[in-house]
Design an enzyme around this catalytic site. Structure first.
Site, PDB file in Angstrom:
ATOM      1  N   HIS A  31      11.190   0.319 -12.920  1.00 47.41           N
ATOM      2  CA  HIS A  31      10.990  -0.080 -14.810  1.00 47.41           C
ATOM      3  C   HIS A  31      11.068   1.250 -15.857  1.00 47.41           C
ATOM      4  CE1 HIS A  31       7.638  -2.491 -12.678  1.00 47.41           C
ATOM      5  NE2 HIS A  31       8.945  -3.419 -13.959  1.00 47.41           N
ATOM      6  N   PRO A  84      -2.461  -5.527 -14.788  1.00 45.31           N
ATOM      7  CA  PRO A  84      -2.727  -4.616 -15.448  1.00 45.31           C
ATOM      8  C   PRO A  84      -1.135  -4.513 -16.941  1.00 45.31           C
ATOM      9  CG  PRO A  84      -2.320  -4.610 -12.831  1.00 45.31           C
ATOM     10  CD  PRO A  84      -1.940  -5.756 -13.448  1.00 45.31           C
ATOM     11  N   THR A  85      -1.053  -3.464 -17.473  1.00 44.43           N
ATOM     12  CA  THR A  85      -0.440  -3.158 -18.627  1.00 44.43           C
ATOM     13  C   THR A  85       0.656  -2.429 -17.733  1.00 44.43           C
ATOM     14  OG1 THR A  85      -1.198  -1.944 -19.564  1.00 44.43           O
ATOM     15  CG2 THR A  85      -1.027  -3.496 -20.545  1.00 44.43           C
ATOM     16  N   ASN A  86       1.931  -2.127 -18.063  1.00 46.84           N
ATOM     17  CA  ASN A  86       3.054  -1.539 -17.677  1.00 46.84           C
ATOM     18  C   ASN A  86       2.363  -0.030 -17.016  1.00 46.84           C
ATOM     19  OD1 ASN A  86       5.876  -2.552 -18.874  1.00 46.84           O
ATOM     20  ND2 ASN A  86       3.951  -2.360 -20.680  1.00 46.84           N
ATOM     21  N   VAL A  87       2.951  -0.462 -15.427  1.00 48.27           N
ATOM     22  CA  VAL A  87       1.973   1.361 -14.657  1.00 48.27           C
ATOM     23  C   VAL A  87       3.018   1.659 -14.368  1.00 48.27           C
ATOM     24  CG1 VAL A  87       0.728   1.671 -12.815  1.00 48.27           C
ATOM     25  CG2 VAL A  87       1.080  -0.788 -13.409  1.00 48.27           C
ATOM     26  N   LYS A 111      16.794  10.106 -15.648  1.00 46.89           N
ATOM     27  CA  LYS A 111      17.854   9.772 -16.156  1.00 46.89           C
ATOM     28  C   LYS A 111      17.722  10.966 -17.128  1.00 46.89           C
ATOM     29  CE  LYS A 111      20.816   6.852 -18.831  1.00 46.89           C
ATOM     30  NZ  LYS A 111      21.342   5.165 -19.357  1.00 46.89           N
ATOM     31  N   TYR A 128      10.099 -13.302 -12.552  1.00 50.02           N
ATOM     32  CA  TYR A 128       8.521 -12.853 -12.131  1.00 50.02           C
ATOM     33  C   TYR A 128       7.685 -13.547 -12.453  1.00 50.02           C
ATOM     34  CZ  TYR A 128       5.847  -9.299 -11.048  1.00 50.02           C
ATOM     35  OH  TYR A 128       5.256  -7.994 -11.026  1.00 50.02           O
ATOM     36  N   ASP A 161      16.846  -4.646 -25.570  1.00 48.36           N
ATOM     37  CA  ASP A 161      15.922  -4.173 -25.269  1.00 48.36           C
ATOM     38  C   ASP A 161      14.342  -4.490 -25.017  1.00 48.36           C
ATOM     39  OD1 ASP A 161      15.484  -2.093 -26.716  1.00 48.36           O
ATOM     40  OD2 ASP A 161      15.773  -2.904 -28.794  1.00 48.36           O
ATOM     41  N   GLY A 167       0.736  -1.515  -0.074  1.00 51.91           N
ATOM     42  CA  GLY A 167      -0.320  -0.133  -0.047  1.00 51.91           C
ATOM     43  C   GLY A 167       0.720   1.231   0.032  1.00 51.91           C
TER      44      GLY A 167
END
Length: 350
Positions: free
Chosen positions: A192, A176-179, A200, A149, A283, A15
């Site tokens: 991620h 979920p897709t990429n959060v 960066k 994972y 990639d 949380g």
């Protein structure tokens, strides 16, 4: 079975992480009694790694005994970006398996009415027909880069079905897709793609150095803003009752390349220096488009996703405001400067 609002205690594991923070924000900012806002009789409890190490069955049981939840949103996990997944496959497999088993077992033993666990699109097979949908989770092995994972997360779906078949438990999962969004993990070494790129880029702007992005920039991804995902978790908790998982995502027609995302980050940060890609770095999986048709059919009304450029600007603004206060960022800078740092095991982040 819709969520009962009289004396309901909703425990959110993980949380204090990205999605947990977003759920707390939505619950407290949406109108009281609305579809996504706090409702009468609900108590929300958000726990993180400082509250318990959920790999330990006794600590997990202690949390359930203390809060006696009626519902659980299970987000806690050991997570990381592509290169961390590639280095620590056993750790990702073992730690996440322990966390998930302890949470689901406790939920059953304490009579929790409903559990929603958070999976990831990485659970899907590497070689499968696109778009991904909920029926394709177990049709082959996941991508080699993050199989530890992926298999740990995939097994939650198996456990949900077993608890349902043997004990009648109302356990399900979200994919979920990429959060990304505020309160993400911006550590350059294990975050991620979007938080790493934002951090960066900000560093390159501050130091007047080139902004170099690992990879070719060609892979395609679907990204969902954490505040949008939070609303969908709340919807699923209250209105969805089926063991079958649901993909929570923008549409497959909103797939974007890493280069498109990076271009948008450069604009949001206001970076005007040298910017290039390093194709010598991996990639990862090229694309994994997921269908959200099941989600849209279940929602019953139009759901407005936040435009990517707006969500990126908000995330950049949040990081700028919190840059000097975020311990994870200070830890990254310390590593960069050669200082001795104690790594924090990121259980509770997702």
């Amino acid at each position: 079975m819709a969520i009962e609002t009289s004396h309901s205690v909703i425990l959110v594991t993980g949380g204090t992480g990205l999605v947990g923070y977003a759920i707390q924000h939505v619950i407290n900012s949406e109108p009281l009694g609305s579809r996504f806002g706090r409702r009468a009789g609900e108590t929300w409890v958000f726990i993180g790694s400082k509250d318990a190490d959920l790999r330990d069955p006794e600590q997990a049981r202690m949390i359930f005994d203390k809060h006696k939840p009626t519902h659980v949103i299970h987000l806690a996990a050991l997570v990381g970006g592509l290169y961390r997944n590639m280095r620590y496959k056993l750790s990702f497999l073992r730690d996440n398996t322990l966390i998930n088993d302890n949470v689901l077992r406790c939920a059953h033993e304490f009579g929790v009415s409903k559990v929603i666990s958070c999976l990831s699109t990485c659970v899907f097979p590497d070689n499968v027909t696109y778009p991904l949908d909920e029926s394709k989770i177990h049709l082959g092995p996941p991508h080699e880069s993050n199989y530890g994972y992926a298999y740990a997360k995939r097994m939650i779906d198996i456990a949900n079905r077993a608890y349902h078949d043997e004990h009648g438990c109302n356990f399900t999962s979200a994919i979920p897709t990429n959060v990304f969004g505020p309160n993400d993990n911006f550590d350059l070494e294990d975050s991620h793609v979007i938080p790493a790129l934002i951090h960066k880029c900000l560093q390159a702007k501050r130091d007047n150095t080139p902004f170099v992005v690992f990879g070719t920039g060609k892979p395609l991804r679907q990204f969902i803003y954490s505040f949008d995902l939070a609303k969908l978790f709340i919807w699923q908790l209250r209105e969805y009752d089926d063991v079958e998982p649901v993909i929570l995502s923008v549409g497959e027609d909103e797939e974007v390349s890493i280069k498109q995302v990076t271009d948008a980050i450069v604009a949001a940060v206001g970076f005007e220096g040298e910017y290039r890609f390093d194709p010598s770095r991996a990639d990862g999986q090229f694309r994994k488009p997921a269908s959200n048709q099941k989600l849209l059919s279940l929602l019953g009304s139009k759901f407005e996703f936040t435009p990517l450029d707006v969500a990126l600007r908000d995330t950049v603004r949040w990081l700028v405001e919190h840059y000097d206060k975020d311990a994870r960022i200070r830890r990254t800078n310390a590593r960069k400067n050669g200082s001795s740092v104690t790594d924090v095991h990121p259980i509770g982040r997702k």
